[in-house]
Motif scaffolding. Structure first.
Motif, PDB file in Angstrom:
ATOM      1  N   LEU A   1       0.824  -1.218   0.000  1.00 23.79           N
ATOM      2  CA  LEU A   1       0.000   0.000   0.000  1.00 23.79           C
ATOM      3  C   LEU A   1       0.858   1.269   0.000  1.00 23.79           C
ATOM      4  O   LEU A   1       0.431   2.330  -0.440  1.00 23.79           O
ATOM      5  N   LEU A   2       2.076   1.140   0.527  1.00 21.89           N
ATOM      6  CA  LEU A   2       2.974   2.308   0.514  1.00 21.89           C
ATOM      7  C   LEU A   2       3.668   2.460  -0.843  1.00 21.89           C
ATOM      8  O   LEU A   2       4.197   3.531  -1.146  1.00 21.89           O
TER       9      LEU A   2
ATOM     10  N   ALA B   1       8.822   9.122   8.099  1.00 21.36           N
ATOM     11  CA  ALA B   1       8.938   8.336   9.341  1.00 21.36           C
ATOM     12  C   ALA B   1       7.609   7.682   9.700  1.00 21.36           C
ATOM     13  O   ALA B   1       7.554   6.513  10.095  1.00 21.36           O
ATOM     14  N   ASN B   2       6.515   8.409   9.527  1.00 16.97           N
ATOM     15  CA  ASN B   2       5.219   7.833   9.920  1.00 16.97           C
ATOM     16  C   ASN B   2       4.677   6.860   8.883  1.00 16.97           C
ATOM     17  O   ASN B   2       3.864   5.982   9.223  1.00 16.97           O
ATOM     18  N   ALA B   3       5.154   6.976   7.638  1.00 13.97           N
ATOM     19  CA  ALA B   3       4.833   5.935   6.649  1.00 13.97           C
ATOM     20  C   ALA B   3       5.534   4.638   7.080  1.00 13.97           C
ATOM     21  O   ALA B   3       4.925   3.555   7.092  1.00 13.97           O
ATOM     22  N   ILE B   4       6.790   4.744   7.466  1.00 13.81           N
ATOM     23  CA  ILE B   4       7.510   3.578   8.000  1.00 13.81           C
ATOM     24  C   ILE B   4       6.809   3.106   9.278  1.00 13.81           C
ATOM     25  O   ILE B   4       6.679   1.911   9.545  1.00 13.81           O
ATOM     26  N   GLY B   5       6.294   4.086  10.041  1.00 15.76           N
ATOM     27  CA  GLY B   5       5.584   3.774  11.291  1.00 15.76           C
ATOM     28  C   GLY B   5       4.402   2.834  11.089  1.00 15.76           C
ATOM     29  O   GLY B   5       4.121   1.995  11.935  1.00 15.76           O
TER      30      GLY B   5
ATOM     31  N   VAL C   1      11.713   4.344   1.591  1.00 13.82           N
ATOM     32  CA  VAL C   1      10.413   5.031   1.630  1.00 13.82           C
ATOM     33  C   VAL C   1      10.582   6.505   1.239  1.00 13.82           C
ATOM     34  O   VAL C   1       9.732   7.081   0.567  1.00 13.82           O
ATOM     35  N   GLY C   2      11.722   7.107   1.627  1.00  8.70           N
ATOM     36  CA  GLY C   2      12.000   8.494   1.223  1.00  8.70           C
ATOM     37  C   GLY C   2      12.079   8.597  -0.301  1.00  8.70           C
ATOM     38  O   GLY C   2      11.566   9.543  -0.896  1.00  8.70           O
ATOM     39  N   GLY C   3      12.686   7.602  -0.936  1.00  5.81           N
ATOM     40  CA  GLY C   3      12.796   7.577  -2.403  1.00  5.81           C
ATOM     41  C   GLY C   3      11.419   7.505  -3.045  1.00  5.81           C
ATOM     42  O   GLY C   3      11.118   8.214  -4.011  1.00  5.81           O
ATOM     43  N   LEU C   4      10.566   6.662  -2.496  1.00  9.45           N
ATOM     44  CA  LEU C   4       9.201   6.553  -3.048  1.00  9.45           C
ATOM     45  C   LEU C   4       8.449   7.870  -2.878  1.00  9.45           C
ATOM     46  O   LEU C   4       7.703   8.301  -3.758  1.00  9.45           O
ATOM     47  N   GLY C   5       8.659   8.482  -1.704  1.00 13.20           N
ATOM     48  CA  GLY C   5       7.937   9.720  -1.388  1.00 13.20           C
ATOM     49  C   GLY C   5       8.219  10.822  -2.392  1.00 13.20           C
ATOM     50  O   GLY C   5       7.361  11.652  -2.686  1.00 13.20           O
ATOM     51  N   LYS C   6       9.454  10.821  -2.935  1.00 16.63           N
ATOM     52  CA  LYS C   6       9.838  11.903  -3.863  1.00 16.63           C
ATOM     53  C   LYS C   6       9.256  11.691  -5.251  1.00 16.63           C
ATOM     54  O   LYS C   6       9.315  12.573  -6.093  1.00 16.63           O
ATOM     55  N   ASP C   7       8.738  10.481  -5.528  1.00 17.44           N
ATOM     56  CA  ASP C   7       8.314  10.148  -6.881  1.00 17.44           C
ATOM     57  C   ASP C   7       6.834   9.750  -6.881  1.00 17.44           C
ATOM     58  O   ASP C   7       6.492   8.609  -6.578  1.00 17.44           O
ATOM     59  N   PRO C   8       5.949  10.697  -7.234  1.00 21.71           N
ATOM     60  CA  PRO C   8       4.512  10.402  -7.171  1.00 21.71           C
ATOM     61  C   PRO C   8       4.143   9.159  -7.973  1.00 21.71           C
ATOM     62  O   PRO C   8       3.213   8.446  -7.613  1.00 21.71           O
ATOM     63  N   GLY C   9       4.899   8.858  -9.027  1.00 23.44           N
ATOM     64  CA  GLY C   9       4.591   7.692  -9.850  1.00 23.44           C
ATOM     65  C   GLY C   9       4.834   6.384  -9.119  1.00 23.44           C
ATOM     66  O   GLY C   9       4.283   5.353  -9.487  1.00 23.44           O
ATOM     67  N   ARG C  10       5.686   6.390  -8.112  1.00 19.45           N
ATOM     68  CA  ARG C  10       6.026   5.142  -7.402  1.00 19.45           C
ATOM     69  C   ARG C  10       5.324   5.029  -6.049  1.00 19.45           C
ATOM     70  O   ARG C  10       5.352   3.978  -5.427  1.00 19.45           O
TER      71      ARG C  10
ATOM     72  N   GLY D   1       2.599   4.366  -3.393  1.00 20.11           N
ATOM     73  CA  GLY D   1       1.360   3.605  -3.304  1.00 20.11           C
ATOM     74  C   GLY D   1       0.260   4.481  -2.724  1.00 20.11           C
ATOM     75  O   GLY D   1       0.511   5.604  -2.255  1.00 20.11           O
ATOM     76  N   PRO D   2      -0.988   3.956  -2.713  1.00 22.05           N
ATOM     77  CA  PRO D   2      -2.122   4.795  -2.281  1.00 22.05           C
ATOM     78  C   PRO D   2      -2.015   5.277  -0.835  1.00 22.05           C
ATOM     79  O   PRO D   2      -2.456   6.377  -0.514  1.00 22.05           O
ATOM     80  N   LEU D   3      -1.406   4.477   0.032  1.00 24.65           N
ATOM     81  CA  LEU D   3      -1.330   4.898   1.444  1.00 24.65           C
ATOM     82  C   LEU D   3      -0.299   6.013   1.632  1.00 24.65           C
ATOM     83  O   LEU D   3      -0.527   6.979   2.362  1.00 24.65           O
ATOM     84  N   LEU D   4       0.835   5.899   0.935  1.00 24.08           N
ATOM     85  CA  LEU D   4       1.856   6.952   1.035  1.00 24.08           C
ATOM     86  C   LEU D   4       1.346   8.245   0.404  1.00 24.08           C
ATOM     87  O   LEU D   4       1.552   9.351   0.929  1.00 24.08           O
ATOM     88  N   ASP D   5       0.658   8.076  -0.721  1.00 25.30           N
ATOM     89  CA  ASP D   5       0.042   9.225  -1.385  1.00 25.30           C
ATOM     90  C   ASP D   5      -0.927   9.938  -0.441  1.00 25.30           C
ATOM     91  O   ASP D   5      -0.896  11.158  -0.292  1.00 25.30           O
ATOM     92  N   ALA D   6      -1.781   9.133   0.190  1.00 22.81           N
ATOM     93  CA  ALA D   6      -2.800   9.703   1.077  1.00 22.81           C
ATOM     94  C   ALA D   6      -2.138  10.377   2.276  1.00 22.81           C
ATOM     95  O   ALA D   6      -2.581  11.439   2.726  1.00 22.81           O
ATOM     96  N   LEU D   7      -1.066   9.781   2.798  1.00 22.98           N
ATOM     97  CA  LEU D   7      -0.408  10.379   3.965  1.00 22.98           C
ATOM     98  C   LEU D   7       0.216  11.727   3.592  1.00 22.98           C
ATOM     99  O   LEU D   7       0.097  12.709   4.345  1.00 22.98           O
TER     100      LEU D   7
END
Ligand code: HEM
Length: 403
Positions: free
Chosen positions: A154-155, A239-243, A205-214, A216-222
């Motif tokens: 989901l992330l 940190a809270n996505a990892i959380g 997770v930081g790498g994913l966060g920088k790239d909207p294309g990668r 997932g819906p939960l990271l996007d929503a957060l």
């Protein structure tokens, strides 16, 4: 790390209880006879009755970390501190409330149906990935893998990184538990591994966060929810996505294992649930109350104040026995009976107050789906008891089945 179960005697103290074979007579005695007391030998307070537990968890004077040490000293020099110090779970500063809204709002925006579909798909994939022998060790691997891999998916974490992610979470989690609770002991090796795991998780997770294309819906929503509530520090989001994974990993696996044990110990109940899978929902809720995963949590006094009519000093620690409160007859009638038809069940399994778990429904659904899958697979539940050990933990009750 794990220890063989023992049936002899009561645990030496509350922090030895989660890995004890049967801590419940001890918990029940505390809830009924020592609702709130100071353990002078160990220097901590214990809240055991439902009333005392609720008072502590709802008190603004009781914090999740001591004011003098928001991040444990032993973690401060590395990446693990960047996760630990930013989790909503472990902070009570002014950002926490908004960040909690974002963490809870993001989770709530993910449809439970979607979580269920992902979990069923992943369970089927794990059947192939974990090999064909469905023995006790297989069941243990499955119960750890399924929930955290659904959250990882989901992330946006790709499937080929699931294995690494679990290793890093395990390493970070062990270091954080050691630093925060002293169990297991915080050896330099354990802490160093925890920092390495944390670094790898932050990079991934930081790498994913920088790239909207990668994402997932939960990271996007957060990310979206954090922006909406005015939390503009990306490091809090990462940190809270990892959380989500840190919080969900061991707890959800443990509840799967404890639910399997409840069925293994009650063949008639197993037959009934096997024939009517709708009973899985009340079963999981009742096991969560009756054989509680989060046996206890901590709180620290923000100032001198009275709790349960006793004067406590700033900085003092309270061990909050959720598992004992769940066996308090003032909370539930006939609390020692596992009764899936229980009316008006009350439970502290997912906490209460400002730090209550925002994922109770998602976590329970993941447990239901895992147990459903294992029942359908005819997993050998009758063999679990003989191979049972509990991990060494001061707070979480985690069964392992090793064969
Ligand atoms: C059966 C599995 C789970 C159990 C028993 C459980 C239990 C708990 C409990 C008791 C707390 C409160 C701790 C305290 O007040 O000190 C908590 C907090 C939390 N849980 Fe869960 N949890 C589970 C699964 C999950 C999952 C799957 C997630 C994420 C997807 C999650 C996310 C969180 C978060 C973010 C918090 C911190 C909330 C805050 O401090 O404001 N939990 N959980």
């Amino acid at each position: 790390m794990h220890q063989k179960t023992s049936i002899a005697g009561e645990p030496d103290h509350v922090r030895a209880a989660p890995s004890h074979r049967n801590p419940y007579p001890y918990y029940a005695r505390l809830a009924r006879q020592q609702p709130f007391f100071r353990d002078d030998a160990n220097g901590w307070w214990v809240a055991a009755s439902a009333t005392a537990v609720a008072e502590v968890l709802n008190s603004a004077n009781c914090l999740t970390r001591p004011l003098s040490e928001p991040i444990p000293e032993v973690l401060r020099t590395g990446a693990a501190a960047d996760i630990f110090g930013r989790l909503v779970r472990l902070r009570d500063d002014e950002v926490r409330g908004r960040l909690k809204d974002a963490v809870a709002g993001a989770l709530a925006s993910i449809d439970l149906g979607q979580i269920g579909d992902r979990a069923r798909r992943r369970a089927a994939e794990l059947d192939t990935e974990l090999g064909s022998a469905c023995d006790e060790a297989w069941i243990t691997q499955f119960m750890f893998a399924l929930p955290v891999q659904v959250i990882a998916g989901l992330l946006g974490i790709p499937r080929e990184r699931f294995g690494d992610t679990m290793t890093w979470l395990g390493d970070y989690g062990a270091a954080a538990a050691a630093a925060g609770t002293g169990i297991p002991a915080a050896t330099p090796e354990l802490i160093a591994r925890g920092h390495r795991g944390a670094r790898a998780l932050l990079d991934l997770v930081g790498g994913l966060g920088k790239d909207p294309g990668r994402r997932g819906p939960l990271l996007d929503a957060l990310a979206r929810e954090a922006a909406r509530v005015g939390c503009d520090d990306d490091r809090d989001v990462v940190a809270n996505a990892i959380g989500y994974m840190v919080q969900g990993y061991v707890g959800t696996a443990s509840l799967i294992g404890l639910t399997l044990l409840a069925l293994a110990r009650r063949p008639a109940l197993r037959e009934k649930v096997d024939a009517n899978r709708a009973l899985l929902r009340p079963l999981v809720q009742e096991v969560a109350r009756h054989d509680t995963v989060t046996s206890s949590t901590f709180r620290f006094m923000a100032c001198d104040a009275e709790i349960a009519g006793r004067p406590l000093r700033k900085g003092e620690m309270i061990i909050v026995l959720l598992a004992a409160a769940n066996r308090d007859p003032a909370l539930n009638l006939d609390p020692d009976r596992l009764d899936i038809a229980r009316k008006d069940r009350k439970s502290f399994e997912f906490g209460v107050g400002v730090h209550a778990c925002p994922a109770d429904k998602a976590a329970s659904l993941l447990v239901e789906i895992a147990v459903d899958h294992l029942l359908t697979k005819r997993a050998p539940l009758e063999r679990l008891e003989a191979s049972l050990t509990y991990t060494v933990s001061g707070h979480v009750r985690t069964p392992l089945f090793k064969g």
